[in-house]
Design a protein around this motif. Structure first.
Motif, PDB file in Angstrom:
ATOM      1  N   GLY A  61       0.898  -1.385  -0.068  1.00  0.00           N
ATOM      2  CA  GLY A  61      -0.013   0.183   0.141  1.00  0.00           C
ATOM      3  C   GLY A  61       0.640   1.187  -0.067  1.00  0.00           C
ATOM      4  O   GLY A  61       0.354   2.325   0.284  1.00  0.00           O
ATOM      5  N   MET A  62       2.110   1.101  -0.224  1.00  0.00           N
ATOM      6  CA  MET A  62       2.920   2.517  -0.189  1.00  0.00           C
ATOM      7  C   MET A  62       2.754   3.362  -1.538  1.00  0.00           C
ATOM      8  O   MET A  62       2.982   4.609  -1.056  1.00  0.00           O
ATOM      9  N   THR A  64      -0.313   4.403  -2.734  1.00  0.00           N
ATOM     10  CA  THR A  64      -1.481   5.245  -1.951  1.00  0.00           C
ATOM     11  C   THR A  64      -0.836   6.191  -0.833  1.00  0.00           C
ATOM     12  O   THR A  64      -0.938   7.252  -0.796  1.00  0.00           O
ATOM     13  N   GLY A  65       0.018   5.279   0.076  1.00  0.00           N
ATOM     14  CA  GLY A  65       0.543   5.916   1.216  1.00  0.00           C
ATOM     15  C   GLY A  65       1.503   7.384   0.741  1.00  0.00           C
ATOM     16  O   GLY A  65       1.475   8.375   1.359  1.00  0.00           O
ATOM     17  N   SER A  85       9.841   6.435   1.550  1.00  0.00           N
ATOM     18  CA  SER A  85       9.222   5.264   0.745  1.00  0.00           C
ATOM     19  C   SER A  85      10.128   4.302   0.082  1.00  0.00           C
ATOM     20  O   SER A  85      10.228   3.099   0.102  1.00  0.00           O
ATOM     21  N   TYR A 232      -1.075   3.772   7.950  1.00  0.00           N
ATOM     22  CA  TYR A 232      -1.971   4.293   6.996  1.00  0.00           C
ATOM     23  C   TYR A 232      -2.255   3.300   5.609  1.00  0.00           C
ATOM     24  O   TYR A 232      -3.048   2.980   5.313  1.00  0.00           O
ATOM     25  N   SER A 233      -1.053   2.709   5.439  1.00  0.00           N
ATOM     26  CA  SER A 233      -1.001   1.707   4.237  1.00  0.00           C
ATOM     27  C   SER A 233      -1.220   0.370   4.602  1.00  0.00           C
ATOM     28  O   SER A 233      -1.714  -0.505   3.771  1.00  0.00           O
ATOM     29  N   LEU A 236      -4.582  -1.005   3.557  1.00  0.00           N
ATOM     30  CA  LEU A 236      -4.543  -1.126   2.052  1.00  0.00           C
ATOM     31  C   LEU A 236      -3.778  -2.398   1.402  1.00  0.00           C
ATOM     32  O   LEU A 236      -4.222  -2.918   0.438  1.00  0.00           O
ATOM     33  N   LYS A 372      -9.410   7.339   2.262  1.00  0.00           N
ATOM     34  CA  LYS A 372      -8.281   7.814   1.828  1.00  0.00           C
ATOM     35  C   LYS A 372      -8.032   9.200   2.469  1.00  0.00           C
ATOM     36  O   LYS A 372      -6.646   9.333   3.205  1.00  0.00           O
ATOM     37  N   THR A 377      -8.053   4.395   6.212  1.00  0.00           N
ATOM     38  CA  THR A 377      -7.946   3.308   5.067  1.00  0.00           C
ATOM     39  C   THR A 377      -8.549   1.939   5.774  1.00  0.00           C
ATOM     40  O   THR A 377      -8.671   1.009   4.968  1.00  0.00           O
TER      41      THR A 377
END
Length: 496
Positions: A61-62, A64-65, A85, A232-233, A236, A372, A377
């Protein structure tokens, strides 16, 4: 409207690489099935299903992160987010490769590659490279450079296709005509390994071409930022795994659920071939996704109703374009079905169901902006797990009675449920004010037009059907343009 035009333009450019790539890769299937025994091609299919899952896990999910935190008010330097990232993915991809090499024997056996461990090594390295490269590609989207994004994607695709043709078609011919030319690198017994080698080489070359996106900034790692991005991710990641399972689980369950075991694989083949026709909708949604995430996070910085209106317009125009694609496929199915053999035509009835299911998924992706943008998430994770539960339950209930039609309706119900539940939750958590009545009107009008076209169809005169249906399709487009006050000149590029 300017923002929507930019979104449409980027969607078209991103879609170019997606459409060409998927189409050319699909065209390789006849080559593989003619050059390799079914058992070997089955192994290719199995390995690539594992690869798809591994790639979701290794990107965690990085992407979108990165978009979220690169636009975050708290972090003023997007390059710090990018660097953090990149380092995270570099470490995890390297660790993955080391782990595969450490337990290569057991992994090879689990993947039915005992004695062909090279296959596993090549694909593991390919996955590691692709997982790392997802961030430079995301950076291009963040910087709004769709042309370079599309060009690099097309180079990757073209090189992969070219190497496949070279290794699988040209090298065997040279081996019979002038073996001395290629004896230093070619082994006719390597077989399907050349499919994996072509993929590895194209991924490695792509990473080299992305080097400009890996220079010109300070490489630094922010532990606090990384922890926030992972929090956050992480949901996801679950969302991505559930999404992959929602789209591929039928192939795992079908042979076990279909009552006639001798016919199970044949029926699965018919279904699998026919859902390829629905790939047009899938390609549009994928292109839209590439453009939409940077669009919504950039718009999140705006204030007032302009931001919300942009989200409303994006949803509305998505529905219009998706329904035009649906009608285009269904109206010209007599032509599109020629991409598969006539013996597969019995499964054409799944095409509209699968296309509408993919359309529901596209709306679900549009709706995902609320969780999001609010950093919730985990909701996306729960929606996807709900969809997975629906998929499993309906496959178990319907496949024994209705065969592959049960798979199609399970997909329809899965994405429909995810769409509806996400919309209802969004009404409470982050109301956008979508023009629901107009969206429903466009959807119902398209379905009604399709039913009408089927009602007046001439069974053995496909050319006559297409003559009648073309004005119907144009009429739908003109109706939408009139309602939305869009002139033809608005769709044409302006001279500067």
């Amino acid at each position: 409207m300017a923002g929507i035009k930019s979104l449409a333009k980027d969607t078209a450019i991103y879609g170019l690489s997606s459409i060409i790539g998927r189409f050319l890769n699909w065209c390789l299937v006849p080559l593989y099935t003619r050059m390799f025994p079914s058992a070997e091609y089955g192994l290719v299919t199995f390995i690539y299903s594992i690869v798809a899952l591994a790639l979701i896990i290794l990107t965690y999910g990085m992407e979108t992160g990165f978009f979220r935190f690169a636009n975050h008010e708290r972090y003023k330097d997007p390059m710090e987010v990018y660097s953090t990232s990149l380092i995270s993915l570099a470490v995890s991809s390297t660790a993955f490769m080391a782990l595969v090499l450490a337990v290569l024997g057991p992994v090879s056996e689990a993947m039915h590659c005992a004695g062909n461990e090279t296959y596993v090594v090549m694909m593991a390295l390919t996955v590691a490279i692709d997982a790392f490269c997802c961030l430079p590609f995301s950076y291009l989207r963040f910087r709004k450079r769709p042309m370079r994004f599309a060009l690099l994607r097309l180079v990757n695709i073209g090189l992969n296709i070219g190497l496949n043709l070279f290794f699988i078609l040209i090298c065997p011919w040279l081996w019979t005509q002038a073996p001395g030319w290629i004896a230093w690198f070619y082994d006719p017994d390597f077989g399907i390994g050349y499919i994996f080698l072509a993929n590895l080489v194209s991924s490695a070359v792509t990473m080299l071409l992305l080097l400009p996106e890996l220079r010109g900034f300070s490489w630094k790692f922010n532990p606090r930022l990384w922890r926030e991005m992972i929090a956050y991710s992480a949901p996801l990641l679950v969302l991505g795994i559930a999404g992959i399972m929602n789209s591929t689980l039928y192939s795992i369950l079908f042979p076990e659920l279909y009552p006639d075991k001798a016919e199970a694989m044949s029926q699965l083949g018919i279904y699998g071939a026919n859902i390829k026709i629905a790939i047009v909708m899938v390609m549009f949604i994928q292109a839209f996704r590439f453009a939409y995430e940077p669009f919504i996070f950039a718009k999140a910085k705006d204030r007032g109703d302009d931001r919300m209106q942009s989200y409303r317009d994006a949803m509305k125009y998505f529905v219009i374009f998706a329904m035009v694609i649906f009608l285009g496929v269904m109206f010209y199915l007599d032509i599109l079905r020629l991409f598969i053999a006539e013996s597969y035509f019995s499964g054409l009835k799944v095409v509209p169901i699968v296309m509408i299911a993919e359309f529901f998924f596209g709306i679900f992706f549009n709706l995902s902006l609320w969780y999001k943008l609010t950093d919730k998430t985990v909701w996306g994770m729960w929606f996807s797990l709900l969809g997975l539960a629906v998929t499993v339950a309906l496959n178990v209930l319907l496949v024994p009675r209705f065969g592959y039609m049960g798979c199609a309706w399970a997909s329809f119900a899965c994405y429909g449920t995810m769409m509806l539940v996400s919309y209802l939750a969004g009404l409470v958590k982050f109301p956008i004010g979508y023009q629901v009545s107009r969206i429903v009107f466009y959807f119902v009008s398209a379905i009604a037009l399709w039913f009408f076209a089927e009602l007046i169809a001439f069974g053995h005169r496909p050319w006559l059907n297409m003559i009648i249906r073309t004005p119907l399709l144009l009429g739908y487009i003109l109706m939408a343009m009139r309602i939305e006050h869009i002139r033809l000149s608005d769709l044409l590029p302006r001279r500067r």
